[in-house]
Design a protein around this motif. Structure first.
Motif, PDB file in Angstrom:
ATOM      1  N   THR A 109      -3.531   2.430   7.259  1.00 32.01           N
ATOM      2  CA  THR A 109      -2.465   3.426   7.311  1.00 32.01           C
ATOM      3  C   THR A 109      -1.230   2.930   6.599  1.00 32.01           C
ATOM      4  O   THR A 109      -0.569   3.676   5.860  1.00 32.01           O
ATOM      5  CB  THR A 109      -2.128   3.764   8.782  1.00 32.01           C
ATOM      6  N   ASP A 110      -0.917   1.648   6.769  1.00 35.90           N
ATOM      7  CA  ASP A 110       0.280   1.104   6.151  1.00 35.90           C
ATOM      8  C   ASP A 110       0.169   1.050   4.634  1.00 35.90           C
ATOM      9  O   ASP A 110       1.183   1.160   3.930  1.00 35.90           O
ATOM     10  CB  ASP A 110       0.586  -0.295   6.703  1.00 35.90           C
ATOM     11  N   LEU A 111      -1.046   0.896   4.104  1.00 37.18           N
ATOM     12  CA  LEU A 111      -1.231   0.951   2.654  1.00 37.18           C
ATOM     13  C   LEU A 111      -0.780   2.305   2.124  1.00 37.18           C
ATOM     14  O   LEU A 111      -0.009   2.394   1.155  1.00 37.18           O
ATOM     15  CB  LEU A 111      -2.699   0.708   2.288  1.00 37.18           C
ATOM     16  N   TYR A 112      -1.276   3.356   2.748  1.00 42.98           N
ATOM     17  CA  TYR A 112      -0.893   4.710   2.335  1.00 42.98           C
ATOM     18  C   TYR A 112       0.594   4.961   2.585  1.00 42.98           C
ATOM     19  O   TYR A 112       1.281   5.570   1.763  1.00 42.98           O
ATOM     20  CB  TYR A 112      -1.721   5.747   3.101  1.00 42.98           C
ATOM     21  N   ARG A 113       1.087   4.507   3.724  1.00 49.64           N
ATOM     22  CA  ARG A 113       2.490   4.759   4.075  1.00 49.64           C
ATOM     23  C   ARG A 113       3.429   4.206   3.019  1.00 49.64           C
ATOM     24  O   ARG A 113       4.381   4.868   2.588  1.00 49.64           O
ATOM     25  CB  ARG A 113       2.817   4.133   5.437  1.00 49.64           C
ATOM     26  N   GLN A 114       3.164   2.967   2.584  1.00 39.60           N
ATOM     27  CA  GLN A 114       4.046   2.330   1.607  1.00 39.60           C
ATOM     28  C   GLN A 114       4.037   3.079   0.282  1.00 39.60           C
ATOM     29  O   GLN A 114       5.080   3.295  -0.334  1.00 39.60           O
ATOM     30  CB  GLN A 114       3.625   0.876   1.393  1.00 39.60           C
ATOM     31  N   VAL A 115       2.848   3.488  -0.163  1.00 41.66           N
ATOM     32  CA  VAL A 115       2.731   4.216  -1.430  1.00 41.66           C
ATOM     33  C   VAL A 115       3.448   5.557  -1.340  1.00 41.66           C
ATOM     34  O   VAL A 115       4.189   5.948  -2.257  1.00 41.66           O
ATOM     35  CB  VAL A 115       1.246   4.417  -1.798  1.00 41.66           C
ATOM     36  N   LEU A 116       3.257   6.276  -0.254  1.00 41.71           N
ATOM     37  CA  LEU A 116       3.901   7.585  -0.088  1.00 41.71           C
ATOM     38  C   LEU A 116       5.414   7.442  -0.003  1.00 41.71           C
ATOM     39  O   LEU A 116       6.162   8.237  -0.598  1.00 41.71           O
ATOM     40  CB  LEU A 116       3.358   8.274   1.164  1.00 41.71           C
TER      41      LEU A 116
END
Length: 200
Positions: free
Chosen positions: A132-139
């Protein structure tokens, strides 16, 4: 199984053997003797390194999750800019034929264990949070740069991506979707979530 040089090597060999056995038999049906046969050792040898099959399952899950996450992290780090990083995040989460599908199948076979094994349950929660944090950072990066127009918090949207990945991966494992179809669906979701025409 070749004679190991140390305990760490033997544990790694047992984890690999257990992973193969889980993929071929399924965690819910797997017996200690099945793992021992796959590793070409006696059940007593397995129990010398792991107290029981549940402890071995925990080690297998943690190793598989770490390997899967590391591969995704490397793919995203190699991409430039939020748009390409989001594409890389999506692509690295698709169970492509070969190693990607095998690792996804292994993790899915172990998911039922998380319902009854506290250690695997904790490892699973960490695994989901990391992805989730991978996506969160990119978004969040895309929003900060004015490239994405998000309708909810980056974390909430990130969690939705991970949930969709899990659902679509099940479609692939049961034969109702291909990896390419899953990638296309997730890119459609990216367009809806970010408002970016780059994902059209």
């Amino acid at each position: 199984m070749p004679r190991p040089r140390n305990q760490a090597e033997r544990r790694a060999q047992l984890i690999d053997a257990a992973a193969r056995a889980v993929i071929s038999t399924g965690a819910t049906a797997l017996k200690l003797r099945d793992v021992a046969a796959e590793a070409e050792v006696t059940p007593a040898s397995v129990l010398y390194y792991y107290a029981d099959l549940q402890e071995l399952f925990s080690a297998v899950f943690e190793h598989a999750a770490a390997t899967y996450f590391g591969t995704r992290e490397e793919a995203i780090a190699a991409a430039e800019g939020p748009v390409e990083r989001l594409r890389a995040c999506i692509r690295s989460g698709v169970p492509w034929p070969g190693a990607g599908e095998r690792s996804t199948r292994l993790l899915f076979e172990l998911f039922p264990v998380a319902l009854r094994n506290e250690a695997v349950g904790r490892a699973h929660r960490v695994f989901v949070d990391e992805q989730t944090d991978l996506y969160r950072q990119v978004l969040a990066d895309g929003e900060d740069l004015g490239l994405f127009t998000l309708g909810a918090s980056p974390r909430a949207l990130a969690r939705s991506f991970v949930a969709l990945e899990d659902g679509y991966a099940m479609d692939l494992l049961i034969g109702t979707a291909t990896a390419a179809e899953i990638e296309a669906r997730l890119l459609d979701h990216a367009r809806a979530v970010t408002g970016s025409p780059a994902f059209a």
